[in-house]
Write a protein that holds these residues in place. Structure first.
Motif, PDB file in Angstrom:
ATOM      1  N   GLU A 103       1.059  -1.544   0.085  1.00 11.31           N
ATOM      2  CA  GLU A 103       0.016   0.040   0.047  1.00 11.31           C
ATOM      3  C   GLU A 103       0.532   0.827  -0.264  1.00 11.31           C
ATOM      4  OE1 GLU A 103      -2.968  -0.118   3.490  1.00 11.31           O
ATOM      5  OE2 GLU A 103      -3.787  -1.888   2.582  1.00 11.31           O
ATOM      6  N   LEU A 108      -0.547   2.780  -4.970  1.00 10.19           N
ATOM      7  CA  LEU A 108      -2.378   3.161  -5.057  1.00 10.19           C
ATOM      8  C   LEU A 108      -2.532   4.110  -5.918  1.00 10.19           C
ATOM      9  CD1 LEU A 108      -2.632   2.867  -1.116  1.00 10.19           C
ATOM     10  CD2 LEU A 108      -3.946   1.011  -2.947  1.00 10.19           C
ATOM     11  N   PRO A 110      -2.194   4.883  -9.300  1.00  9.91           N
ATOM     12  CA  PRO A 110      -2.533   5.093 -10.305  1.00  9.91           C
ATOM     13  C   PRO A 110      -3.992   4.218 -10.161  1.00  9.91           C
ATOM     14  CG  PRO A 110      -0.554   3.858 -10.239  1.00  9.91           C
ATOM     15  CD  PRO A 110      -0.714   4.251  -8.905  1.00  9.91           C
ATOM     16  N   ALA A 111      -4.363   3.367  -9.282  1.00 12.02           N
ATOM     17  CA  ALA A 111      -5.324   3.168  -8.836  1.00 12.02           C
ATOM     18  C   ALA A 111      -6.845   4.051  -8.749  1.00 12.02           C
ATOM     19  CB  ALA A 111      -5.546   2.528  -7.372  1.00 12.02           C
ATOM     20  N   TYR A 112      -5.682   5.109  -8.350  1.00  8.00           N
ATOM     21  CA  TYR A 112      -6.707   6.554  -7.744  1.00  8.00           C
ATOM     22  C   TYR A 112      -7.247   7.076  -9.370  1.00  8.00           C
ATOM     23  CZ  TYR A 112      -7.536  11.520  -6.987  1.00  8.00           C
ATOM     24  OH  TYR A 112      -8.694  12.365  -7.137  1.00  8.00           O
ATOM     25  N   GLN A 114      -7.166   5.721 -11.511  1.00 10.91           N
ATOM     26  CA  GLN A 114      -8.640   4.862 -12.927  1.00 10.91           C
ATOM     27  C   GLN A 114      -9.850   4.436 -12.545  1.00 10.91           C
ATOM     28  OE1 GLN A 114      -7.169   2.874 -14.752  1.00 10.91           O
ATOM     29  NE2 GLN A 114      -9.177   1.694 -16.070  1.00 10.91           N
ATOM     30  N   ASP A 115      -9.942   5.348 -11.139  1.00 12.37           N
ATOM     31  CA  ASP A 115     -11.058   4.757 -10.566  1.00 12.37           C
ATOM     32  C   ASP A 115     -11.839   6.132 -11.114  1.00 12.37           C
ATOM     33  OD1 ASP A 115     -13.110   3.865  -8.819  1.00 12.37           O
ATOM     34  OD2 ASP A 115     -12.560   5.883  -7.063  1.00 12.37           O
ATOM     35  N   GLN A 184     -11.797   4.546   0.820  1.00  5.71           N
ATOM     36  CA  GLN A 184     -11.770   3.300   0.015  1.00  5.71           C
ATOM     37  C   GLN A 184     -11.170   2.848   1.563  1.00  5.71           C
ATOM     38  OE1 GLN A 184     -11.882   2.800  -3.011  1.00  5.71           O
ATOM     39  NE2 GLN A 184     -12.446   4.021  -3.294  1.00  5.71           N
TER      40      GLN A 184
END
Length: 442
Positions: A103, A108, A110-112, A114-115, A184
């Protein structure tokens, strides 16, 4: 082996070359000393997981030496009290180790992004990606999100002091990122970007004068008829092998510009639209009867813009390319014109306006409207602002127009006040005389 653990017993316990040796305490249940084959000594706690009486956990409390026997026993008793309340310290420690490994900001962030694909405009996400790649990830990417502190964010912000605007945008992005992590349920605690003090930003106000606009028009006409030399910063360096005849091909480099690009640039000058709004304008968005254009995807969302007669005439004059839905088609079939920056740099250089940005054309339209006395509400509608705060930067220009009107009106009234009635000649003079007679009779 079981016995009360004391310093003397810890020192006396010999290591076993084949395996770990344990001495379990008789006063605190589950508290023990582990001796490695290497001779390293550490305190441990063994317990059954709450609710899982067949699952035994083992947790390292600390190393003997820095931690005394009494300090270790006290920590063990505190942990046993937490376990009695239903906590599982070993599992929590494992989660913390996993967070450190899995974490991190680099994992994280890139996940932000993507979301946010369905929530934000592509241009906004592209800007976030650039800020992350150039600034956030190099500085904070290696850190677990749980360990990012306010000092980390402030240090990054200060390292970018040479570009205060970008520094502030990075802090804003980090603040939004950590709020997302909180939603999240990955991050708990105070947002580390909340307390960073932003740099004051200087609002740029560059408006074209009438003379500068004329020079811009002249450069555009030259671009579409003869062509322009590229701006100095966009000229390709001459090959060393052909330096001696570099001037032979100067004429070849001046070709008439792409007519669509020239027209798109003219539309920006006339309308004050954003670059992408003009380049992606579709034919089905233009209503020639109402002189409006409906832009579905702008910075402020769906926006209906009024088109001036000059802008409508320019759009009408564009050839309709078969297979293209765009007023300004690009070289790739079915795609809009991708960019006009290189043309803009050449045009502004030819017009001796190297300090003018493409976005300043938008400011110039707003300043002209304000100087003519139009309200901030209407100027906002003209530019497609979402709220009046974006238009408020032009308030002082509107004030100037109102002051000029007040001076003109008061000047005319003042002239009338100081003039003799006999000197006033006009259709109202006789009425004024009759009114004066009626007043005297009363």
């Amino acid at each position: 082996m079981r016995d009360k653990i004391t310093k003397r017993k810890v020192d006396a316990l010999k290591p076993n070359p084949a395996k770990d040796e344990y001495l379990w305490d008789t006063e605190a249940k589950g508290f023990g000393l582990r001796v490695k084959p290497s001779g390293a000594r550490s305190f441990v706690l063994s317990y059954y997981a709450p609710g899982l009486h067949q699952t035994r956990r083992r947790l390292t409390i600390g190393v003997f030496g820095p931690l005394t026997v009494d300090e270790a026993r006290k920590k063990a008793l505190e942990l046993l009290a937490r376990i009695a309340d239903g906590e599982d310290p070993a599992m929590m420690a494992a989660d913390d180790r996993r967070a450190i490994r899995d974490e991190t900001v680099a994992v994280l962030f890139p996940a932000y992004l993507q979301d946010g694909i369905d929530l934000r405009r592509p241009g906004t996400l592209a800007n976030y990606e650039i800020l992350g790649r150039l600034h956030i990830l190099p500085a904070l990417g290696h850190l677990p999100v749980a360990r990012v502190t306010s000092k980390d964010v402030t240090d990054l912000h200060r390292s970018m002091r040479a570009n205060p605007t970008n520094a502030n945008r990075v802090v804003q992005l980090l603040k939004a990122f950590f709020y997302w992590l909180e939603r999240q349920e990955v991050f708990r605690g105070e947002n580390p970007a909340r307390r960073t003090e932003r740099y004051p930003e200087k609002v740029r106000e560059r408006f074209l004068t009438v003379q500068e606009t004329a020079r811009l028009g002249e450069a555009l006409r030259t671009a579409e008829t003869e062509g322009l030399e590229p701006a100095p910063q966009h000229r390709k360096p001459t090959s060393g092998k052909r330096v001696h005849n570099a001037g032979m091909f100067a004429a070849e480099s001046r070709r008439p510009a792409n007519p669509s690009a020239v027209s798109a640039l003219r539309l920006l000058i006339l309308s004050g639209w954003r670059e992408k709004e003009a380049l992606t304008l579709r034919w089905d968005a233009v209503n020639f009867e109402t002189s409006t254009a409906t832009l579905e995807d702008t910075k402020a969302g769906r926006s209906v813009r009024s088109l001036s007669a000059a802008a409508l005439e320019l759009i009408t004059a564009q050839p309709r390319l078969e297979g293209s839905a765009f007023v300004f088609p690009g070289k790739i079939s079915g795609k809009p014109l991708q960019e006009i920056q290189r043309l803009w740099y050449a045009v502004r250089h030819a017009a001796r306006l190297d300090d003018v940005r493409l976005h300043d054309l938008r400011h110039s339209v707003a300043s002209t409207a304000a100087a003519q006395g139009h309200s901030l509400f209407l100027i906002g509608k003209l530019l497609g602002h979402k709220d009046l705060r974006s238009t408020a930067r032009y308030a002082h220009l509107a004030d100037d127009a109102r002051k000029a009107m007040a001076d003109s009106v008061a000047g005319a009234i003042g002239d009338a006040l100081s003039a003799l009635p006999s000197a006033l000649v006009g259709p109202d003079s006789e009425n004024d005389t009759n009114s004066a007679r009626r007043l005297r009779r009363v």
